[in-house]
Design a protein around this motif. Sequence first.
Motif, PDB file in Angstrom:
ATOM      1  N   CYS A   7       0.851  -1.193   0.000  1.00 13.26           N
ATOM      2  CA  CYS A   7       0.000   0.000   0.000  1.00 13.26           C
ATOM      3  C   CYS A   7       0.883   1.238   0.000  1.00 13.26           C
ATOM      4  O   CYS A   7       1.721   1.424   0.885  1.00 13.26           O
ATOM      5  CB  CYS A   7      -0.901   0.012   1.220  1.00 13.26           C
ATOM      6  N   ASN A  36       5.331   8.467   0.154  1.00 15.63           N
ATOM      7  CA  ASN A  36       5.510   8.478   1.598  1.00 15.63           C
ATOM      8  C   ASN A  36       6.758   7.667   1.957  1.00 15.63           C
ATOM      9  O   ASN A  36       6.920   6.544   1.492  1.00 15.63           O
ATOM     10  CB  ASN A  36       4.261   7.869   2.241  1.00 15.63           C
ATOM     11  N   ASP A  39       6.650   4.119   2.968  1.00 16.50           N
ATOM     12  CA  ASP A  39       6.129   3.246   1.913  1.00 16.50           C
ATOM     13  C   ASP A  39       7.225   2.829   0.946  1.00 16.50           C
ATOM     14  O   ASP A  39       7.153   1.769   0.318  1.00 16.50           O
ATOM     15  CB  ASP A  39       4.979   3.929   1.167  1.00 16.50           C
ATOM     16  N   LEU A  60      -0.503  -0.743  -4.533  1.00 20.23           N
ATOM     17  CA  LEU A  60      -1.904  -0.348  -4.453  1.00 20.23           C
ATOM     18  C   LEU A  60      -1.994   1.011  -3.782  1.00 20.23           C
ATOM     19  O   LEU A  60      -1.420   1.225  -2.716  1.00 20.23           O
ATOM     20  CB  LEU A  60      -2.679  -1.395  -3.636  1.00 20.23           C
ATOM     21  N   THR A  98     -10.614   4.823   4.016  1.00 19.46           N
ATOM     22  CA  THR A  98      -9.381   4.541   3.269  1.00 19.46           C
ATOM     23  C   THR A  98      -9.060   3.056   3.368  1.00 19.46           C
ATOM     24  O   THR A  98      -8.836   2.372   2.361  1.00 19.46           O
ATOM     25  CB  THR A  98      -8.192   5.368   3.819  1.00 19.46           C
ATOM     26  N   CYS A 117       2.413  -2.354   4.482  1.00 14.48           N
ATOM     27  CA  CYS A 117       2.185  -0.908   4.530  1.00 14.48           C
ATOM     28  C   CYS A 117       3.394  -0.239   5.161  1.00 14.48           C
ATOM     29  O   CYS A 117       4.232  -0.891   5.772  1.00 14.48           O
ATOM     30  CB  CYS A 117       0.970  -0.574   5.402  1.00 14.48           C
ATOM     31  N   GLY A 118       3.440   1.089   5.049  1.00 11.88           N
ATOM     32  CA  GLY A 118       4.412   1.856   5.817  1.00 11.88           C
ATOM     33  C   GLY A 118       3.878   2.027   7.232  1.00 11.88           C
ATOM     34  O   GLY A 118       2.691   1.853   7.471  1.00 11.88           O
ATOM     35  N   GLU A 119       4.739   2.387   8.176  1.00 13.81           N
ATOM     36  CA  GLU A 119       4.262   2.517   9.562  1.00 13.81           C
ATOM     37  C   GLU A 119       3.259   3.639   9.708  1.00 13.81           C
ATOM     38  O   GLU A 119       2.306   3.542  10.456  1.00 13.81           O
ATOM     39  CB  GLU A 119       5.413   2.701  10.556  1.00 13.81           C
ATOM     40  N   LEU A 126      -1.084   8.965  10.969  1.00 11.32           N
ATOM     41  CA  LEU A 126      -1.955   8.309  11.932  1.00 11.32           C
ATOM     42  C   LEU A 126      -1.568   6.862  12.195  1.00 11.32           C
ATOM     43  O   LEU A 126      -1.782   6.349  13.276  1.00 11.32           O
ATOM     44  CB  LEU A 126      -3.407   8.363  11.440  1.00 11.32           C
ATOM     45  N   GLY A 127      -1.025   6.214  11.175  1.00  9.99           N
ATOM     46  CA  GLY A 127      -0.611   4.832  11.354  1.00  9.99           C
ATOM     47  C   GLY A 127      -1.746   3.895  11.696  1.00  9.99           C
ATOM     48  O   GLY A 127      -1.558   2.919  12.409  1.00  9.99           O
ATOM     49  N   GLN A 128      -2.946   4.171  11.197  1.00 10.67           N
ATOM     50  CA  GLN A 128      -4.091   3.341  11.523  1.00 10.67           C
ATOM     51  C   GLN A 128      -4.508   2.441  10.391  1.00 10.67           C
ATOM     52  O   GLN A 128      -5.139   1.428  10.603  1.00 10.67           O
ATOM     53  CB  GLN A 128      -5.311   4.229  11.819  1.00 10.67           C
ATOM     54  N   VAL A 129      -4.208   2.889   9.182  1.00 18.57           N
ATOM     55  CA  VAL A 129      -4.686   2.175   7.999  1.00 18.57           C
ATOM     56  C   VAL A 129      -4.269   0.695   7.994  1.00 18.57           C
ATOM     57  O   VAL A 129      -5.104  -0.174   7.749  1.00 18.57           O
ATOM     58  CB  VAL A 129      -4.283   2.938   6.710  1.00 18.57           C
ATOM     59  N   PRO A 130      -3.004   0.374   8.317  1.00 18.26           N
ATOM     60  CA  PRO A 130      -2.610  -1.049   8.281  1.00 18.26           C
ATOM     61  C   PRO A 130      -3.450  -1.921   9.215  1.00 18.26           C
ATOM     62  O   PRO A 130      -3.919  -2.997   8.823  1.00 18.26           O
ATOM     63  CB  PRO A 130      -1.143  -1.019   8.733  1.00 18.26           C
TER      64      PRO A 130
HETATM   65  N1  LIG Z   1      -4.509   6.439   0.324  1.00 16.27           N
HETATM   66  C1  LIG Z   1      -3.702   5.414   0.568  1.00 16.27           C
HETATM   67  N2  LIG Z   1      -3.362   4.569  -0.448  1.00 16.27           N
HETATM   68  C2  LIG Z   1      -2.541   3.521  -0.228  1.00 16.27           C
HETATM   69  N3  LIG Z   1      -2.015   3.225   0.965  1.00 16.27           N
HETATM   70  C3  LIG Z   1      -2.309   4.018   2.006  1.00 16.27           C
HETATM   71  C4  LIG Z   1      -3.167   5.139   1.871  1.00 16.27           C
HETATM   72  N4  LIG Z   1      -3.276   5.723   3.082  1.00 16.27           N
HETATM   73  C5  LIG Z   1      -2.505   5.001   3.932  1.00 16.27           C
HETATM   74  N5  LIG Z   1      -1.924   3.965   3.292  1.00 16.27           N
HETATM   75  C6  LIG Z   1      -0.993   2.951   3.846  1.00 16.27           C
HETATM   76  O1  LIG Z   1      -1.117   2.909   5.257  1.00 16.27           O
HETATM   77  C7  LIG Z   1       0.097   3.329   5.879  1.00 16.27           C
HETATM   78  C8  LIG Z   1      -0.219   4.121   7.128  1.00 16.27           C
HETATM   79  O2  LIG Z   1      -0.953   5.260   6.790  1.00 16.27           O
HETATM   80  P1  LIG Z   1      -1.715   6.172   7.840  1.00 16.27           P
HETATM   81  O3  LIG Z   1      -2.600   5.288   8.618  1.00 16.27           O
HETATM   82  O4  LIG Z   1      -2.435   7.159   6.990  1.00 16.27           O
HETATM   83  O5  LIG Z   1      -0.646   6.825   8.685  1.00 16.27           O
HETATM   84  C9  LIG Z   1       0.849   4.089   4.811  1.00 16.27           C
HETATM   85  O6  LIG Z   1       2.240   4.068   5.067  1.00 16.27           O
HETATM   86  C10 LIG Z   1       0.446   3.313   3.559  1.00 16.27           C
HETATM   87  O7  LIG Z   1       1.195   2.122   3.442  1.00 16.27           O
END
Ligand SMILES: Nc1ncnc2c1ncn2[C@@H]1O[C@H](COP(=O)(O)O)[C@@H](O)[C@H]1O
Lengths: 263, 323
Positions: A7, A36, A39, A60, A98, A117-119, A126-130
């Motif tokens: 991601c 990012n 990522d 993705l 998301t 995913c990245g952290e 926010l680091g919540q998406v993963p």
């Molecule tokens: N719009 C996005 N598209 C793809 N990957 C995302 C997206 N937003 C967040 N991610 C993945 O979720 C990780 C944590 O994102 P976040 O939760 O926004 O800090 C990122 O490092 C990406 O790997």
Amino acid sequence: MRNIIVCVKVVPKTEDVTFDPVTKTLDRSKAENQINEADKNAIEAAIVLKEKYGGKVILLSMGPMFFEQFLKIGIAMGADDAILLSDRAFAGADSYPTALTLATAIKKIGDYDLIICGEESSDAGLGQVPSQIAEFLDLPQALFVSSIEVSDGLIKVKRSIRGGHEIVEMPMPAVISVELGMNQPRFPDFKRKRWADKEFKLKIWNMKDLNLEEGMVGLKGSYTFVNRFIETIPPQRKREFIEGSLEEQANKLYEIIMKILSS
Amino acid sequence: MINSWVYIESEGSSIEDVSLEIIGRLNELKNDIDLKITGFYLGTKPGDLPRIAISYGVDHFIFLKSDLFSFYDSQTFVNGISDLVRERNPDIMLFGATYQGRDFAGRLAARLKTGLAANAISLNIDKKGLLYTGVPGYGGRFIAEIVNMKARPQISTVRQGIFKKMERDESRSGEIEIVDVELKGFNQKLKLLERKKLDIKDITKSERVVIIGNGAGNNLKPIEEFAKLIGADIGVTRPVADRGLAPRDIQVGSTGVSLNSKIAIIFGSSGSNHFVSGIERCKFVISVDIDKNSNIFNYSDYCVVADMFKLLPFLIKRMGGDL
Ligand SMILES: Nc1ncnc2c1ncn2[C@@H]1O[C@H](COP(=O)(O)O)[C@@H](O)[C@H]1O
Ligand SMILES: Cc1cc2nc3c(=O)[nH]c(=O)nc-3n(C[C@H](O)[C@H](O)[C@H](O)COP(=O)(O)OP(=O)(O)OC[C@H]3O[C@@H](n4cnc5c(N)ncnc54)[C@H](O)[C@@H]3O)c2cc1C
């Protein structure tokens, strides 16, 4: 290995984002964009796994069309395919929609062993998406990973905990997030970049392709709202320069430190 | 009454400071609103934990008990608590923004179909129970005030070192509830193979901190020696931690900790946003950088343009025996 899905988010450079004190909004329009940082570590980790265990690395991303050029950088690094989820309705999403949108696309891609995913993203950070992708796919997860080993359908990772680390093992498919700086992302290959720019066609999926509905994605599917933005005013510092030869600087510094410590 | 739940992150019988800091902040808010503070923990046996949490200001403690809670796994923990949360429906759930807290809260919010504000540095609750959190973005240059008007519970993770914990008071009383959790049909997938924990000092509380920036390269010795002479704890910038020269726990900045020290002395940092947000609350900042245009000087009270490796011997000599 089966598919490794990475991601990838494209973010404005932190230093380029400005605050408009009148409208109280952020101005990202003049900012230079980039993948990012964490990522990039995720892409590198995926390519290293592919080189060892086979499989395909699929990038993705959910975002506007201009993300395409950045996904091509990932292709030039060695990823096999890229999918951009782009739809006007996706705009304004917080982490819940998301992650939901990404998870839906991951199901559609199918045949995966690992989602990396990245952290966290450097803009909202926010680091919540993963974690939420893992929940939507009902998969085990390990976050803040700094090393990865794979064998017999199992993935073994080192994850950070406060004051140390743990080694944990999970069956695949699984979701991980990798720590910023966990590896040295390779440079895009020049020839591959030329090929990616000229010939490679990435897939673009919209809301209909994912069978999602308006209310589930983007701003409408979000739960959190920004009530207002506040610009942080860094404390005013004296900014007094200490001049002189090295010895004089050291002596003056010594006096200053002693004065502060005894105050 | 507004019901707030706080995740008590703990190992053995010591509770993470950030959990206690959240409880401290909620107790301040009690002056204005009718608020109940419930601490919750998932583990195998309660021990002293509930009593300790109560002595720090929770009104009510829920111990969720299962043999599967012997180590942290987000899938297990989310499965272990989601039914109880749905049943009791708290207005607010707060977690420390630690590795574990962020991992847990994110997954739980997805399970409960609700929003999450991450890494809050301010917490306010109005009379109706609406939670306002200040969430730093872009490395801390902006704060977005976040609300969730759509779903309950309102979940947030809270940064450590921002709020004050209360003094421990054994005479505080509270209700203790033990809930046996049956994870029927749940198949725990994650296995813990190894765990290493060092005893690392919490530098958010230190009075004196010396920060090693990337400009130090791999030669940390002279700075460490200097720090020792003035009785300071060591902090680092991100690249230094990335290179494995120091644990993440002493990394200062937006993805590390925020300092509250009287003095911070920084060697070789360019002063990026992500870093300087961590030194905002230091009373005095002194920086040494070889580049007179280093951005760190904009965030410093005293600025020294010098090669640290040439300056430090003089400084150490000057300090010799004096301290
Ligand atoms: N719009 C996005 N598209 C793809 N990957 C995302 C997206 N937003 C967040 N991610 C993945 O979720 C990780 C944590 O994102 P976040 O939760 O926004 O800090 C990122 O490092 C990406 O790997
Ligand atoms: C999402 C995200 C989160 C981040 N979170 C953090 C965080 O929490 N904390 C953090 O620190 N960073 C964080 N960063 C990284 C941050 O953006 C910077 O890259 C980092 O802070 C730079 O560290 P530095 O200032 O030590 O190093 P550099 O930028 O490399 O600066 C080194 C400085 O040392 C000076 N120097 C070199 N040699 C000498 C010498 N001999 N004597 C004196 N001075 C010398 C140079 O002039 C330069 O100013 C984050 C980045 C991202 C994308």
